[in-house]
Scaffold this active site. Structure first.
Site, PDB file in Angstrom:
ATOM      1  N   LYS A 124       0.816  -1.034   0.026  1.00 42.67           N
ATOM      2  CA  LYS A 124      -0.061   0.060  -0.168  1.00 42.67           C
ATOM      3  C   LYS A 124       0.924   1.184  -0.040  1.00 42.67           C
ATOM      4  CE  LYS A 124      -4.304   1.035   0.198  1.00 42.67           C
ATOM      5  NZ  LYS A 124      -5.566  -0.109  -0.058  1.00 42.67           N
ATOM      6  N   ASP A 164      -6.874   4.180  -4.494  1.00 42.03           N
ATOM      7  CA  ASP A 164      -7.489   4.015  -3.358  1.00 42.03           C
ATOM      8  C   ASP A 164      -8.329   5.227  -3.090  1.00 42.03           C
ATOM      9  OD1 ASP A 164      -7.573   1.754  -0.983  1.00 42.03           O
ATOM     10  OD2 ASP A 164      -7.312   3.734   0.078  1.00 42.03           O
TER      11      ASP A 164
HETATM   12  N1  GLU Z   1      -7.214   0.112  -3.063  1.00 41.96           N
HETATM   13  C1  GLU Z   1      -8.146  -1.079  -3.553  1.00 41.96           C
HETATM   14  C2  GLU Z   1      -8.286  -2.025  -2.076  1.00 41.96           C
HETATM   15  O1  GLU Z   1      -8.059  -1.750  -1.150  1.00 41.96           O
HETATM   16  C3  GLU Z   1      -7.536  -1.638  -4.699  1.00 41.96           C
HETATM   17  C4  GLU Z   1      -6.189  -2.249  -4.588  1.00 41.96           C
HETATM   18  C5  GLU Z   1      -5.845  -2.654  -6.168  1.00 41.96           C
HETATM   19  O2  GLU Z   1      -6.666  -2.586  -6.850  1.00 41.96           O
HETATM   20  O3  GLU Z   1      -4.629  -2.894  -6.236  1.00 41.96           O
HETATM   21  O4  GLU Z   1      -8.205  -3.218  -2.053  1.00 41.96           O
END
Ligand code: GLU
Length: 446
Positions: A124, A164
């Site tokens: 992340k 996100d």
């Molecule tokens: N931010 C999204 C999540 O919390 C998607 C992450 C992604 O597609 O890599 O899963």
């Protein structure tokens, strides 16, 4: 494993990182029993290793705003765990972003990605950049500056960021543009959530919300119920809330509340398709308010300072931010007759709220299972990019539905209690944890 002792040590090592400690605590409590039946995990110190990120990259992001003033933000990428695949997870732009938040999200992502059945590790990233009120040009300059620092640490087989909170198609476009310029490669697999004319998967914008409703559909079916005619309350009006409202409506439910930081809009007859589409306009206006919906549509009543949870409903879908539904909100929902809650935001409910729902024996499903459709479809985007092809929407949607059904089955397998009740929190945590732990064990002490 002794959860209490582990948590005491972790708190001493990472004082004040409250979201991260909260997320770790929840997972450890779920897995303690099964972990202790595996002496090989204890010997390899799996739990001590799995709670710490592989590495954290932090950097300064300097950029110039429209007035010519120099702005300085902080940028991060937490590469949490790569036991089952390259690091994978979104980038969050929000003024409250800090390391604790991104460590919690990276930790959650590790198990969520394991649940998707696809080969993706957990990561992340983000910045304390506040997109509210910024112009397109400012957002572009910020994204470019952010990518100038990050680009050498990511790649299709290394670490694949996505969107996100605060990061959608526009930001991914700006970041990809700068990546491509620096790397001198048209490597679309490095980011997911791209535009659909240049490598983005069909259904990716809808995927988190659609996937959540597919999961809810299976959860309700298992309990002998269905979505038709249900009153649904949704928080947030971004991409995720939009997809959830759209699919809930398509499946016959009525979205009777949608909320933002400014208050709640209650919609007695349920949202129409034009109202749902208007959610995206609200989002792209960059003002973070829902009040204009009541000015634009008749039958919509805005109440300032109230959350979606104050509106009487059958199903609550938190789609905004962590800890957005607290113990008092849970009490209010229960008093109003709620009987199902599915977290669509990551860790959307506080531990007190989860306890209240579980004590009341209503259906409750955690974010890492419910919202996994977003990253799962990112995984499908990676596959299409690697093969240099593009699948039709129907194919992606069918695969997304199958993945959500499989995640639901995994939760039931690992979370069914003696009395037949499914503890979806335990189910999701155990299923995700066991997969990552086993892979770590097989790869040795690294
Ligand atoms: N931010 C999204 C999540 O919390 C998607 C992450 C992604 O597609 O890599 O899963």
């Amino acid at each position: 494993m002794n959860v209490k002792e582990l948590m005491t040590n972790l708190e001493a090592k990472h004082p004040g990182e409250k979201e991260y400690l909260q997320a770790v605590h929840e997972v450890l409590e779920s897995v303690e029993g099964i972990y202790n039946q595996h002496p090989e995990f204890e010997k390899a110190k799996i739990v001590e290793r799995i709670v710490e990120p592989d590495r954290i990259i932090t950097f300064r992001v300097a950029w110039v705003d429209d007035k010519g003033t120099v702005q300085t933000n902080l940028g991060y990428r937490v590469q949490f765990n790569s036991a089952i695949g390259p690091y994978k997870g979104g980038i969050r732009f929000h003024k409250a972003v800090n390391l604790s938040m991104l460590k919690f999200l990276g930790f959650e992502q590790t198990f969520k990605n394991a649940l998707t059945t696809l080969p993706m590790g957990g990561g992340k990233g983000g910045s304390d950049f506040d997109p509210i009120g910024k112009t397109d040009a400012e957002v572009m300059r910020f994204c470019q500056a952010f990518m100038c620092e990050l680009w050498q640490n990511i790649g299709p087989d290394t670490d694949v960021p996505a969107g996100d909170v605060g990061v959608g198609g526009r930001e991914i476009g700006f970041m990809y543009g700068m990546y491509k310029k620096l790397a001198r490669e048209y490597n679309t697999g490095v980011l997911t959530g791209k535009g659909q004319t240049w490598g983005g998967s069909k259904i990716r914008p809808e995927a988190t919300g659609f996937g959540a409703l597919y999961f809810v559909h299976h959860m309700l079916n298992k309990a002998g119920k269905d979505l038709k005619g249900l009153k649904v309350a949704v928080s947030g009006f971004g991409n995720v809330a939009w997809g959830a409202a759209l699919k809930a409506t398509e499946l016959g439910a009525k979205v009777v509340a949608v909320s933002g930081p400014d208050g709640v809009c209650s919609i007695e007859n349920g949202m129409s398709k034009v109202m749902i589409d208007y959610m995206l306009e609200l989002r792209s206006s960059n003002n973070n308010v829902v009040a204009p919906m009541a000015e634009k549509f008749s039958g919509v009543k805005f109440t300032a300072g109230k959350k979606a949870w104050s509106v009487k409903c059958d199903l609550a879908l938190p789609c905004a931010f962590q800890n957005e539904l607290n113990g008092d909100d849970a009490k209010e929902l229960l008093a109003n007759g709620i009987w199902a809650v599915a977290e669509v935001s990551n860790m959307g409910c506080t531990p007190e709220a989860i306890k209240a729902f579980q004590d009341a024996k209503i259906l409750f499903a955690p974010g890492k299972a419910v919202n996994a459709g977003g990253v799962a479809t990112s995984g499908l985007e990676m596959t299409q990019n690697a093969a240099h092809i593009s699948w039709p929407a129907e194919q992606v949607d069918a695969q997304l539905h199958q993945i959500m059904e499989d995640i639901h089955t995994a939760c039931v397998t690992f979370g069914t209690e003696e009395d037949g009740h499914v503890n979806y929190v335990n189910g999701a945590n155990i299923a995700g944890f066991m997969k990552v732990a086993q892979a770590m064990l097989e790869q040795g002490i690294i």
